[in-house]
Design a protein around this motif. Sequence first.
Motif, PDB file in Angstrom:
ATOM      1  N   TYR A  16      67.756  71.955  29.134  1.00 52.24           N
ATOM      2  CA  TYR A  16      67.829  70.920  30.159  1.00 52.24           C
ATOM      3  C   TYR A  16      67.157  69.662  29.618  1.00 52.24           C
ATOM      4  CZ  TYR A  16      69.322  74.216  33.784  1.00 52.24           C
ATOM      5  OH  TYR A  16      70.037  75.125  34.525  1.00 52.24           O
ATOM      6  N   VAL A  17      67.670  68.520  30.017  1.00 48.19           N
ATOM      7  CA  VAL A  17      67.058  67.252  29.630  1.00 48.19           C
ATOM      8  C   VAL A  17      66.827  66.405  30.871  1.00 48.19           C
ATOM      9  CG1 VAL A  17      68.024  67.173  27.302  1.00 48.19           C
ATOM     10  CG2 VAL A  17      69.304  66.160  29.201  1.00 48.19           C
ATOM     11  N   TYR A  18      65.841  65.524  30.764  1.00 51.32           N
ATOM     12  CA  TYR A  18      65.579  64.527  31.796  1.00 51.32           C
ATOM     13  C   TYR A  18      66.072  63.185  31.272  1.00 51.32           C
ATOM     14  CZ  TYR A  18      62.520  67.926  34.057  1.00 51.32           C
ATOM     15  OH  TYR A  18      62.026  69.042  34.679  1.00 51.32           O
ATOM     16  N   GLU A  19      66.616  62.380  32.168  1.00 52.00           N
ATOM     17  CA  GLU A  19      67.046  61.038  31.786  1.00 52.00           C
ATOM     18  C   GLU A  19      66.879  60.093  32.965  1.00 52.00           C
ATOM     19  OE1 GLU A  19      71.152  61.062  30.618  1.00 52.00           O
ATOM     20  OE2 GLU A  19      71.666  62.522  32.155  1.00 52.00           O
ATOM     21  N   LEU A  20      66.751  58.825  32.653  1.00 54.92           N
ATOM     22  CA  LEU A  20      66.572  57.828  33.701  1.00 54.92           C
ATOM     23  C   LEU A  20      67.883  57.539  34.408  1.00 54.92           C
ATOM     24  CD1 LEU A  20      64.283  55.230  31.893  1.00 54.92           C
ATOM     25  CD2 LEU A  20      63.586  56.899  33.618  1.00 54.92           C
ATOM     26  N   THR A  21      67.800  57.256  35.680  1.00 57.22           N
ATOM     27  CA  THR A  21      68.931  56.729  36.426  1.00 57.22           C
ATOM     28  C   THR A  21      69.022  55.220  36.161  1.00 57.22           C
ATOM     29  OG1 THR A  21      67.546  56.237  38.329  1.00 57.22           O
ATOM     30  CG2 THR A  21      68.541  58.443  38.236  1.00 57.22           C
TER      31      THR A  21
END
Length: 210
Positions: free
Chosen positions: A79-84
């Motif tokens: 899983y990765v996190y990314e900015l909106t």
Amino acid sequence: MPPRRSYDQYCAAARTLDAVGDRWTLLIVRELLVGPRRYTDLHADLPGVSTDVLASRLKDMEQRGLATRRKLPPPSAAYVYELTGRGRELLPVLEALAAWGAPALDERAPTDAVRAHWFALPLLRHLATSGAEGVVEVRLAEGPFHVRLAGGARTYGDGPAPEGADARVTLDAGTCLAVSRGELTVGQGAREGRIEITGDSVLAKALRET
């Protein structure tokens, strides 16, 4: 973790601090401006943050619409996190903070952590002054990072430019800080032999002339 509290003030600055004023939140934004990051990568590039605090801040950022979490396509199961889009709008905020804080970067303490891409924020606007578009790969002793300049927008990423660079800029951390503080332009640094600019592109030539 203690419950979040609001300033309860009908003020744009207070609302901003409600969203990103907690310790570590803006530094998480700094890391996600590089691009999608796994939790383990974020933790590695945020020395000193506890796993509980990092998890809590990421959850808060998701709830406030600043970041999202998604699963990478097979064969990866990570899983990765990314900015909106809303989160990416914080880039000018981080740039302004970096510009304000650059004069405080004097001698590096033995306990100071450092990552090459941390130099991107104070350097971005100085690279953009050339007015040319393209990808700049910046090489420091601490490692490389890359900057994309297009249509007045600017973004940055860790490591070498994945699809090649239009210009490569090699300099040391001290010279990078001098540029960040406005004491030196990239072109002046090149003419004085403190910065090496390689490439025959319009962007490389424009950087030499700044």
